[in-house]
Design an enzyme around this catalytic site. Sequence first.
Site, PDB file in Angstrom:
ATOM      1  CD  GLU A  72      -7.222  50.853  -1.678  1.00  0.00           C
ATOM      2  OE1 GLU A  72      -8.304  50.803  -1.090  1.00  0.00           O
ATOM      3  OE2 GLU A  72      -6.140  50.917  -1.118  1.00  0.00           O
ATOM      4  CG  HIS A  77      -8.925  55.868   0.901  1.00  0.00           C
ATOM      5  ND1 HIS A  77      -8.647  55.272  -0.299  1.00  0.00           N
ATOM      6  CD2 HIS A  77      -9.552  54.936   1.647  1.00  0.00           C
ATOM      7  CE1 HIS A  77      -9.084  54.021  -0.278  1.00  0.00           C
ATOM      8  NE2 HIS A  77      -9.638  53.791   0.891  1.00  0.00           N
ATOM      9  CD  GLU A 115     -23.044  49.676  -0.991  1.00  0.00           C
ATOM     10  OE1 GLU A 115     -22.510  49.688   0.128  1.00  0.00           O
ATOM     11  OE2 GLU A 115     -22.475  49.222  -2.010  1.00  0.00           O
ATOM     12  CB  SER A 172     -21.349  53.283  -0.555  1.00  0.00           C
ATOM     13  OG  SER A 172     -19.956  53.445  -0.567  1.00  0.00           O
ATOM     14  CG  HIS A 226     -14.630  46.659  -4.509  1.00  0.00           C
ATOM     15  ND1 HIS A 226     -13.727  47.437  -5.200  1.00  0.00           N
ATOM     16  CD2 HIS A 226     -14.583  47.087  -3.222  1.00  0.00           C
ATOM     17  CE1 HIS A 226     -13.166  48.293  -4.364  1.00  0.00           C
ATOM     18  NE2 HIS A 226     -13.664  48.101  -3.149  1.00  0.00           N
ATOM     19  CD1 TRP A 228      -7.231  55.363  25.241  1.00  0.00           C
ATOM     20  CD2 TRP A 228      -8.167  54.723  23.317  1.00  0.00           C
ATOM     21  NE1 TRP A 228      -6.229  55.211  24.312  1.00  0.00           N
ATOM     22  CE2 TRP A 228      -6.774  54.817  23.126  1.00  0.00           C
ATOM     23  CE3 TRP A 228      -8.967  54.322  22.230  1.00  0.00           C
ATOM     24  CZ2 TRP A 228      -6.157  54.534  21.902  1.00  0.00           C
ATOM     25  CZ3 TRP A 228      -8.357  54.042  21.020  1.00  0.00           C
ATOM     26  CH2 TRP A 228      -6.973  54.151  20.871  1.00  0.00           C
ATOM     27  CE  LYS A 229     -15.400  56.543  18.445  1.00  0.00           C
ATOM     28  NZ  LYS A 229     -14.643  56.296  17.219  1.00  0.00           N
TER      29      LYS A 229
HETATM   30  N1  GLN Z   1     -19.770  48.243  -2.067  1.00  0.00           N
HETATM   31  C1  GLN Z   1     -19.050  48.761  -0.945  1.00  0.00           C
HETATM   32  C2  GLN Z   1     -19.089  50.284  -0.970  1.00  0.00           C
HETATM   33  O1  GLN Z   1     -19.050  50.847  -2.009  1.00  0.00           O
HETATM   34  C3  GLN Z   1     -17.637  48.288  -0.926  1.00  0.00           C
HETATM   35  C4  GLN Z   1     -16.897  48.782   0.281  1.00  0.00           C
HETATM   36  C5  GLN Z   1     -15.543  48.174   0.478  1.00  0.00           C
HETATM   37  O2  GLN Z   1     -14.878  47.749  -0.426  1.00  0.00           O
HETATM   38  N2  GLN Z   1     -15.064  48.154   1.676  1.00  0.00           N
HETATM   39  O3  GLN Z   1     -19.117  50.928   0.034  1.00  0.00           O
HETATM   40 ZN    ZN Z   2     -13.149  48.967  -1.379  1.00  0.00          ZN
END
Ligand code: GLN
Ligand code: ZN
Length: 766
Positions: A672, A701, A491, A440, A648, A21-22
């Site tokens: 965020e 984003h 990362e 990351s 975070h 499907w994807k």
């Molecule tokens: N340390 C992770 C990154 O920077 C945090 C990701 C997240 O908050 N989902 O990717």
């Molecule tokens: Zn995040």
Amino acid sequence: MVNIVKSSNLGYPRIGEKREWKKALEQFWAGKLEKDVFLKQIEEIRLQHLQKQKDQGIDLIPVGDFSLYDHVLDTAVMFGLVPKRFEYGGGTVSLETYFDIARGTKDAVASEMTKWFNTNYHYIVPELDGVVPTLVENRPLQFYKEAKQKLDIEGKPVILGPVTFVKLSKGYSESEFKAVVNQFVPLYADILRELQKEGVEWVQIDEPILSTSISKEEVALFNDIYQTLHDAAPDVKVILQTYFDSIEHYEDVISLPVQGIGLDFVHDSGQNLAALKKYGFPKDKVLAAGVIDGRNIWRANLDDRFSILEEIEEIVSKDHLIVQPSSSLLHVPVTVKNEETLDEILTGALAFTDEKLHEIVVLTKGLQEGKEAIRTEIATSVQAIEVLNQSSVRNNIEVQEAISNLHTYKAERQVPFTVRQELQTKVFQLPLLPTTTIGSFPQTQEVRKQRLNWRKGELSDAQYEEYIKAEIKKWIDIQEDLGLDVFVHGEFERTDMVEYFGEKLAGFQFTKFGWVQSYGSRCVKPPLIYGDVAYIEPMTVAETVYAQSLTTKAVKGMLTGPITILNWSFVRDDISRYDVANQIALALRKEVATLEANGIRMIQVDEPAIREGLPLKRENWESYLNAAVYAFKLATTSVRNDTQIHTHMCYSDFEEIIDAIKALDADVISIETSRSHGELIHAFEENTYDKGIGLGVYDIHSPRVPKLEELVRNIDRALQVLDKRLFWINPDCGLKTRGINETVEALKVMVEAAKQTREKLKVLSR
Ligand code: GLN
Ligand code: ZN
């Protein structure tokens, strides 16, 4: 009414055994598949899923649960609810417009998406502002007809109910709620009337909102609505379906004017069964009993499940009983059949969708013919679970002892934040408004290719390590050039923040095809936590220490927190989830100590999933949040006073859990905010934060490079309510999905915004 117990399903995963499907969706979006070919492929998948359920022997097969993106969006477009910016001229919403709402266009932003109750599935939030709903197509009817004509299946149309639908939508005020719901009621009545005309017997109307903390008045609203629906189509039998928890106001709900009530007997903490025993159940209604877990992947103990059904049967007669999963099976993978590489003991104890449907059929047979008729199946299930429970793969005595002796671990920092802050200020010598990132850096095609080659054995361990080191070095240099204050290693060695740790800790396994839909075509493959979680060896030390060796700036160690690992995995259900969280926390505690012993003095433990794990009912929040806070502190508090703990979280609607966030006692938190800056700042006006805090100053984003003025403005606003000596400047999440250039450009602007603000503050303080 029916004269014998029936088996039923509430929803089948859309994605296909191997994500067919994807793949079809993404090819279509990429323009690589003609529309008619795409629709043909999709139809085949949909019919195949129905056929599978029929072959299994399910009596009430759901139709209309299938979706090309999301069932909430399906419901919205069925009512012609298209946000103005998509220029829709009325009538049936085209496939193109449907995907535009979900994915956005170059001129119009996509509708917001958010978590479906306490799951990791995201739905598209309907926008009701100013649009009048009309029934532009009767989806349930179409799918009912399709199943009947093509497969001779007498389907059970599944419809998202009006109250839940409006509750999940936005674009109206609380005082308008009732009036808005009432706009939809006649449309639902039309749907049912047409279904009745077609001869439909059963309809499932999902109202999971009944399993949240709703008020008695709201339940009363259901009464009028469902009476209207019943009057419109008296021959259609409506099953009012709830799931994910016990229902509030049991007595009111079971008295609603519907012909069946669907209850979750797995995720209800025993409360639905208790209420059933206490208050009984109306003789003229059918009870659809969700006894097979629709949210987890373990094989059911059929002996135990059958006893629950026997208890239910004492109250509800056989001819008024339906056996079904606790919720739609959307939340579990398709089949265990293709998992050839997993530990056999583990495989024996797994049940994905197809296996769960089989369990339902078996239990139904047991009720019809007597327990004896399913003796072998019961014995096999009990045996398989027992084998796993007893196996050495599940049990680690050392870990179990540690969990029984948790009280011997100190889960508090030695001194309060203010004292730590003073010490840390001396050690780190950071400027006012320090700049940093979330962890990351871009995971480019190249990074992923190198990892794949290494996994395939085409790259040796040493070669892969060299490659990762080179990436780290490159980005340490970039961070120096940018003039950031606190660095990260980037990362590059991680595909996913949970998988990475799962692969390095004992107690986890990874399936090959265990995908579930997260949003749209995006699927995730949660790890299975099947055994005691134990620390094996350092997981992040080499990369972090290497990065630190290249710079005099502090490099943050990066870990994923216990609750996030828990919430993004399929977790064993033989011990409490909190014990599992604490096992993970103890393992992380060792990693934290090892990082510290190796000279890493800032350690970030990410907990982006704390909020989504909140129980549906407020009364259960406290115990969940206490457990979450405890696990976080168990992982992080053993450090020296001058080691700085960061955390975070990536969401902004945490006003409700702010006390728990404070209780984590992290020295610095980054969150965020950029998509809802105003709202979050407002939260801090009422309720200030007195530890280090970085409100994401730009949205990662989107590839767009933010403007300097925007960032300066965001920072200024935040500083109106937050102490400048505690404020950090960072993007709002990790940068792994971004390109290199846009990342560097955006960070340049961010560093510049920090500089300008510092200057301004200096002038002001003179
Ligand atoms: N340390 C992770 C990154 O920077 C945090 C990701 C997240 O908050 N989902 O990717
Ligand atoms: Zn995040």
